[in-house]
Design a protein around this motif. Structure first.
Motif, PDB file in Angstrom:
ATOM      1  N   HIS A 115       0.838  -1.202   0.000  1.00  0.00           N
ATOM      2  CA  HIS A 115       0.000   0.000   0.000  1.00  0.00           C
ATOM      3  C   HIS A 115       0.875   1.254   0.000  1.00  0.00           C
ATOM      4  CE1 HIS A 115      -4.056   1.710   1.695  1.00  0.00           C
ATOM      5  NE2 HIS A 115      -3.705   2.276   0.570  1.00  0.00           N
ATOM      6  N   GLN A 151      -7.510 -16.719   3.691  1.00  0.00           N
ATOM      7  CA  GLN A 151      -8.016 -15.371   3.997  1.00  0.00           C
ATOM      8  C   GLN A 151      -7.434 -14.331   3.042  1.00  0.00           C
ATOM      9  OE1 GLN A 151      -6.745 -15.004   8.092  1.00  0.00           O
ATOM     10  NE2 GLN A 151      -8.727 -15.648   8.902  1.00  0.00           N
ATOM     11  N   GLN A 155      -8.748 -10.830   1.177  1.00  0.00           N
ATOM     12  CA  GLN A 155      -8.134  -9.563   1.607  1.00  0.00           C
ATOM     13  C   GLN A 155      -7.579  -8.806   0.400  1.00  0.00           C
ATOM     14  OE1 GLN A 155      -5.210 -11.008   4.356  1.00  0.00           O
ATOM     15  NE2 GLN A 155      -6.706 -11.415   5.982  1.00  0.00           N
ATOM     16  N   ALA A 158     -10.398  -7.326  -1.738  1.00  0.00           N
ATOM     17  CA  ALA A 158     -10.984  -6.133  -1.107  1.00  0.00           C
ATOM     18  C   ALA A 158     -10.026  -4.949  -1.197  1.00  0.00           C
ATOM     19  CB  ALA A 158     -11.329  -6.431   0.355  1.00  0.00           C
ATOM     20  N   GLU A 165     -11.782   1.791  -6.586  1.00  0.00           N
ATOM     21  CA  GLU A 165     -12.859   2.742  -6.274  1.00  0.00           C
ATOM     22  C   GLU A 165     -12.305   4.129  -5.939  1.00  0.00           C
ATOM     23  OE1 GLU A 165     -16.342  -0.326  -4.710  1.00  0.00           O
ATOM     24  OE2 GLU A 165     -15.024   0.614  -3.244  1.00  0.00           O
TER      25      GLU A 165
ATOM     26  N   LEU B 111      -7.122   5.802   2.690  1.00  0.00           N
ATOM     27  CA  LEU B 111      -6.622   4.847   3.690  1.00  0.00           C
ATOM     28  C   LEU B 111      -5.094   4.743   3.691  1.00  0.00           C
ATOM     29  CD1 LEU B 111      -9.261   1.978   3.283  1.00  0.00           C
ATOM     30  CD2 LEU B 111      -9.053   3.575   5.200  1.00  0.00           C
ATOM     31  N   GLN B 151     -19.412   3.911  -0.628  1.00  0.00           N
ATOM     32  CA  GLN B 151     -18.394   2.874  -0.850  1.00  0.00           C
ATOM     33  C   GLN B 151     -17.438   2.775   0.334  1.00  0.00           C
ATOM     34  OE1 GLN B 151     -16.608   4.345  -4.474  1.00  0.00           O
ATOM     35  NE2 GLN B 151     -17.864   3.039  -5.790  1.00  0.00           N
ATOM     36  N   GLN B 155     -15.354  -0.288   2.327  1.00  0.00           N
ATOM     37  CA  GLN B 155     -13.885  -0.287   2.217  1.00  0.00           C
ATOM     38  C   GLN B 155     -13.253  -0.315   3.612  1.00  0.00           C
ATOM     39  OE1 GLN B 155     -13.296   3.311   0.020  1.00  0.00           O
ATOM     40  NE2 GLN B 155     -13.916   2.436  -1.937  1.00  0.00           N
ATOM     41  N   ALA B 158     -13.655  -3.743   5.255  1.00  0.00           N
ATOM     42  CA  ALA B 158     -12.727  -4.724   4.677  1.00  0.00           C
ATOM     43  C   ALA B 158     -11.297  -4.461   5.135  1.00  0.00           C
ATOM     44  CB  ALA B 158     -12.820  -4.693   3.149  1.00  0.00           C
ATOM     45  N   LYS B 161     -10.963  -5.543   8.705  1.00  0.00           N
ATOM     46  CA  LYS B 161     -10.987  -7.004   8.787  1.00  0.00           C
ATOM     47  C   LYS B 161      -9.611  -7.575   8.444  1.00  0.00           C
ATOM     48  CE  LYS B 161     -13.880 -10.929   7.587  1.00  0.00           C
ATOM     49  NZ  LYS B 161     -14.466 -11.683   6.486  1.00  0.00           N
ATOM     50  N   MET B 162      -9.001  -7.008   7.405  1.00  0.00           N
ATOM     51  CA  MET B 162      -7.659  -7.447   7.007  1.00  0.00           C
ATOM     52  C   MET B 162      -6.671  -7.236   8.150  1.00  0.00           C
ATOM     53  SD  MET B 162      -4.481  -6.275   5.918  1.00  0.00           S
ATOM     54  CE  MET B 162      -4.764  -4.542   5.479  1.00  0.00           C
ATOM     55  N   LEU B 163      -6.753  -6.075   8.783  1.00  0.00           N
ATOM     56  CA  LEU B 163      -5.840  -5.805   9.901  1.00  0.00           C
ATOM     57  C   LEU B 163      -6.042  -6.821  11.023  1.00  0.00           C
ATOM     58  CD1 LEU B 163      -6.043  -1.890  10.240  1.00  0.00           C
ATOM     59  CD2 LEU B 163      -4.162  -3.220   9.262  1.00  0.00           C
ATOM     60  N   GLU B 165      -7.369  -9.863  10.857  1.00  0.00           N
ATOM     61  CA  GLU B 165      -6.928 -11.210  10.464  1.00  0.00           C
ATOM     62  C   GLU B 165      -5.407 -11.330  10.448  1.00  0.00           C
ATOM     63  OE1 GLU B 165     -10.777 -12.577   7.749  1.00  0.00           O
ATOM     64  OE2 GLU B 165      -9.053 -11.696   6.759  1.00  0.00           O
ATOM     65  N   ASN B 166      -4.738 -10.182  10.356  1.00  0.00           N
ATOM     66  CA  ASN B 166      -3.279 -10.200  10.351  1.00  0.00           C
ATOM     67  C   ASN B 166      -2.674  -9.875  11.718  1.00  0.00           C
ATOM     68  OD1 ASN B 166      -2.014 -10.623   7.463  1.00  0.00           O
ATOM     69  ND2 ASN B 166      -3.946  -9.549   7.179  1.00  0.00           N
TER      70      ASN B 166
END
Lengths: 274, 274
Positions: A115, A151, A155, A158, A165, B111, B151, B155, B158, B161-163, B165-166
């Motif tokens: 990112h 997962q 990820q 998304a 977007e 982000l 949107q 965003q 998601a 959620k990624m953070l 899960e990590n």
């Protein structure tokens, strides 16, 4: 975009949800192009068109293009960049190569370093390898659990959707070479002293996992070719075919984006430069 | 986690999908706590517990905690950090305040600047304002289209959620104050020369949009309180209630994470320090 562009993209793009069998895709395929010399000349001309379109993208300053290149060792990621973007130069284009993560990078989620270097508005970013290594080498070498890998596909989808977007167009290219072609290219790196620097004994280890990698690529192509960020499988045993295919798709995509020089609020005739 | 902790969290947490009406939540509510002086002493003791738990999180080095504070001007974001984390000190805790985005930040998705400063493993990150400004001020002041704002809720979900899960645990606190309380606090900033630096004439403009902000907060709480990253609405007119509520939830969360000092592979008895 011409009918020919559309046909090319149609032939190479992985449809969302499509199951991919790489052994059914010929890495030596050249049927999409005609004569080799003519195609090469055309690629050089496309590179100039890409440069002109990039100039408009830069002036417009509101959107970005991200080109992701993935492929096994020797598949030609560097060579592609040289061929397709050499006319464009570094102003407004940046290349990021992703190697093994550093200690600081490992202290964050795997998308953190990615990112951070995503292209800013007005520019083209090219990723030589990418976050997809985290579902390729990480899967084959078991650097992460199956559950974690599972997962990551969601990820990544998304994450890429968010980028799209927010104004970034994403093109993903998998450079598809045969195991025989890799053998020749690795041998060339051993035989030619000017190529020694490109050789890494670790490449031979990865080669032993060839089938596992092909399977990991197939899953990645199946799970992560989305309507907003499609994968393309590029026949890459012939460099001129690989370069032509990617140059065509990049140019067609920039044309579809159709960046515009911004309108100015003043009249050039009102000024006199003394 | 004690039954009392659970009851507190249950009372303040926004359930996934829950519609929130802020006018039904009393910002002066103190019913969750007993005597004021006792509660204040307990908060100071919780801050020390948080410090001890943070030390274990740091030693373990594999997970992170992200605390997000949102609230209108004068709602007490700085004060909360001072009260809840002062015993912890800066080693392993970092605070990031998000102001208006810079030109470079605006050249990326919203982000981008947030992801860049997410806490690394072993640390606690505290966000004073956050990416939620992009669905609050951006919505009220119409910095982005309705479609874009729409949107962003997905965003953000998601991304968080990624953070999670990590390896990052996320706690989100909305500091809920009344319009009357804000009036008093803004007036104090005008009356007290040592508080002049905190006053910003723009705060008065935002105050004129009070109802729009409350509505934007309600939508944010409704759309972005997820099982993986829940919102809590903190009654914040009374500072001691606000601090106690947040200290309790942070401490209970760290206890549930239960970070462990890593095992070592050697035996202390095998070494002699001369």
């Amino acid at each position: 975009m011409t009918d020919r562009d559309n046909a090319l993209i149609e032939a190479l793009r992985v449809k969302p949800g499509e199951k991919v069998r790489l052994r059914d895709r010929d890495p030596r395929d050249k049927s999409l192009f005609g004569d080799e010399q003519e195609t090469k000349a055309n690629t050089a001309s496309l590179a100039k068109d890409i440069d002109a379109l990039q100039d408009r993208l830069y002036a417009e300053g509101s959107r970005a293009l991200l080109v992701i290149l993935q492929g096994t060792d020797t598949s030609g990621k560097d060579g592609t960049i040289r061929s397709v973007f050499n006319a464009t130069g570094p102003l407004g284009v940046s290349v990021h190569a992703f190697g093994p993560p550093s200690k600081l990078e490992l202290a964050h989620d795997y998308l953190w370093r990615v990112h951070a270097v995503c292209p800013r508005r007005g520019t083209i970013g090219i990723f030589n390898r990418s976050h997809y290594e985290d579902v390729l080498i990480a899967k084959v070498r078991k650097f992460a659990s199956e559950e974690t890998i599972e997962q990551r596909y969601e990820q990544i989808n998304a994450f890429e959707k968010m980028l799209v977007e927010n104004g970034t167009t994403i093109l993903k290219f998998m450079l598809h070479i045969s195991k025989d072609e890799q053998k020749e290219r690795l041998q060339a790196r051993l035989d030619d002293p000017t190529k020694h620097w490109k050789f890494n004994p670790g490449d031979l280890e990865d080669r032993e996992h060839w089938d596992d990698y092909q399977e990991a690529y197939e899953t990645m192509l199946h799970r992560c070719s989305t309507p907003w960020a499609p994968w393309h499988i590029i026949p890459a045993d012939r460099k001129w075919v690989r370069n032509a295919a990617i140059a065509n798709i990049v140019k067609a995509t920039l044309e579809r984006m159709d960046p515009q020089y911004p309108a100015v609020s003043w009249n050039p005739g009102d000024f006199e430069v003394r």
